[in-house]
Design an enzyme around this catalytic site. Structure first.
Site, PDB file in Angstrom:
ATOM      1  N   ASP A  54       0.836  -1.196   0.000  1.00 21.48           N
ATOM      2  CA  ASP A  54       0.000   0.000   0.000  1.00 21.48           C
ATOM      3  C   ASP A  54       0.874   1.250   0.000  1.00 21.48           C
ATOM      4  O   ASP A  54       1.869   1.337   0.732  1.00 21.48           O
ATOM      5  CB  ASP A  54      -0.896   0.023   1.233  1.00 21.48           C
ATOM      6  N   TYR A  59       2.846   9.996   0.877  1.00 26.54           N
ATOM      7  CA  TYR A  59       4.011   9.413   1.537  1.00 26.54           C
ATOM      8  C   TYR A  59       5.310   9.870   0.870  1.00 26.54           C
ATOM      9  O   TYR A  59       5.636   9.463  -0.251  1.00 26.54           O
ATOM     10  CB  TYR A  59       3.941   7.888   1.522  1.00 26.54           C
ATOM     11  N   LYS A  86      -3.751   5.954  -3.371  1.00 27.60           N
ATOM     12  CA  LYS A  86      -4.838   6.789  -2.890  1.00 27.60           C
ATOM     13  C   LYS A  86      -5.019   8.023  -3.774  1.00 27.60           C
ATOM     14  O   LYS A  86      -4.084   8.461  -4.441  1.00 27.60           O
ATOM     15  CB  LYS A  86      -4.571   7.186  -1.435  1.00 27.60           C
TER      16      LYS A  86
END
Length: 354
Positions: A54, A59, A86
């Site tokens: 993921d 990030y 995402k």
């Protein structure tokens, strides 16, 4: 190699290993992370049977997506793994943009030169998805989570972003799923209420929910899990250590003895101490119990945990697969530390495939 059990999402289109690797720490969350370290952690996870990774644009402000895609590509692993990312944030040049407000004030060390900006509109979701494809070099992405669609996160701005989804954003998600560009759509959040709110308006396949069902938090048993199962929403559980205290225990230092990213209150510390008494009685590691308790619930398709080193990966795999005697769980139940209705693990065989 540990052959981790796989569970399929309710939509039947994605199989996830019992343990997934979350890459938020590897994006440089508070500590510097080199590409060599990132690569070593991904390869160690793969070698130990993890087949789900993921990531998110947030990030490292693009760094984790760049690094993960490169590792998968140069080692020929893409066809062997499931990847989720995402949408809901766009990355803009840092020199010409203001960074989006963050609930936790994340300090990325040596990120890429971008800042994030919220956008849950049709154009925002499509651009976010396509940018992620470019950063990772992937033709398709298995799961797309709408990141932080949450009243807890956005507070007074939540109605604005929810309106963007209602007006055009859901249409983007539907088009991506129908075209095969993604196999599943969900939310990536730190709460449960928004998952059910969105699910009442849009067909969700799954959701990544952090810290809401743990050895210390049992609230989803009564309302959230039954409704998610009724709607066919597979739950991917993150934050199973409640940000630290269920990994480090009551004896951890001030930096690690946290509960939901804050200093653990004395009431939580007292409950952890009670858990530790039973752990010592049965020679069970608290972290092992924390991981397996969450995965035991049939609503949970996978448990996602982060790692900064290869040793962390080894610990995570051990935690999800270590044998735990049934008497341990029965003692937790009899002492009132877990509810009577909480599903109990069946030991290591519950996460190891035949």
């Amino acid at each position: 190699m540990v052959a981790l059990e796989k569970r399929v999402l309710p939509n039947g289109r994605v199989n996830l290993t019992a343990l997934g690797l979350g890459t938020s720490p590897l994006g440089g969350c508070g500590v510097p992370v080199s590409f060599e370290t990132f690569e070593a952690v991904i390869l160690k996870a793969y070698a130990l049977g993890v087949r789900y990774f993921d990531v998110a644009p947030l990030y490292g402000l693009g760094k984790s997506e760049h690094f993960l895609g490169h590792v998968l590509r140069i080692h020929g692993l893409r066809s062997e793994v499931v990847v989720s990312t995402k949408a809901g944030r766009l990355l803009k040049p840092a020199s010409r943009s203001a960074r989006a407000e963050s609930l936790y004030g994340i300090n990325w060390i040596d990120p890429l030169p971008f800042v994030d900006e919220y956008d849950y509109s049709y154009d925002g979701i499509m651009r976010s998805f396509e940018d992620s494809q470019q950063r990772m070099g992937l033709d398709h992405i298995d799961i797309l989570f709408l990141h932080d669609v949450s009243g807890v996160w956005h507070r007074e701005s939540y109605p604005t972003y929810l309106r963007q989804l209602r007006e055009t954003g859901y249409r983007a998600c539907d088009e991506l799923r129908r075209s095969g560009a993604v196999k599943a759509i969900g939310l990536g959040v730190n709460e449960t209420a928004s998952v059910l709110e969105v699910a009442a308006e849009f067909d969700l396949d799954c959701s990544l929910v952090a810290g809401r069902y743990t050895l210390l938090n049992h609230a989803p048993l009564t309302d959230f899990f039954p409704e998610a199962q009724r709607r066919g929403i597979g739950i991917i559980a993150g934050g199973v250590y409640n940000s630290g205290i269920l990994a480090e225990g009551s004896r951890g230092n001030a930096l690690t003895r946290t509960y939901d990213y804050q200093a653990a209150p004395e009431s939580i510390v007292s409950r952890v101490k009670a858990l530790e008494v039973i752990c010592e009685r049965h020679e069970v590691r608290l972290a092992d119990a924390a991981s397996q308790f969450v995965y035991a619930h049939p609503a949970v398709t996978s448990v996602v945990q982060g790692a900064l080193t290869t040793a962390h990966v080894e610990q995570n795999v051990a935690s999800i697969s270590a044998p735990i005697p049934q008497a341990f769980w029965l003692d937790l139940r009899s002492d009132g530390l877990i509810p009577s209705e909480a599903p109990l693990p069946n030991g290591a065989s519950s996460v190891l495939s035949d």
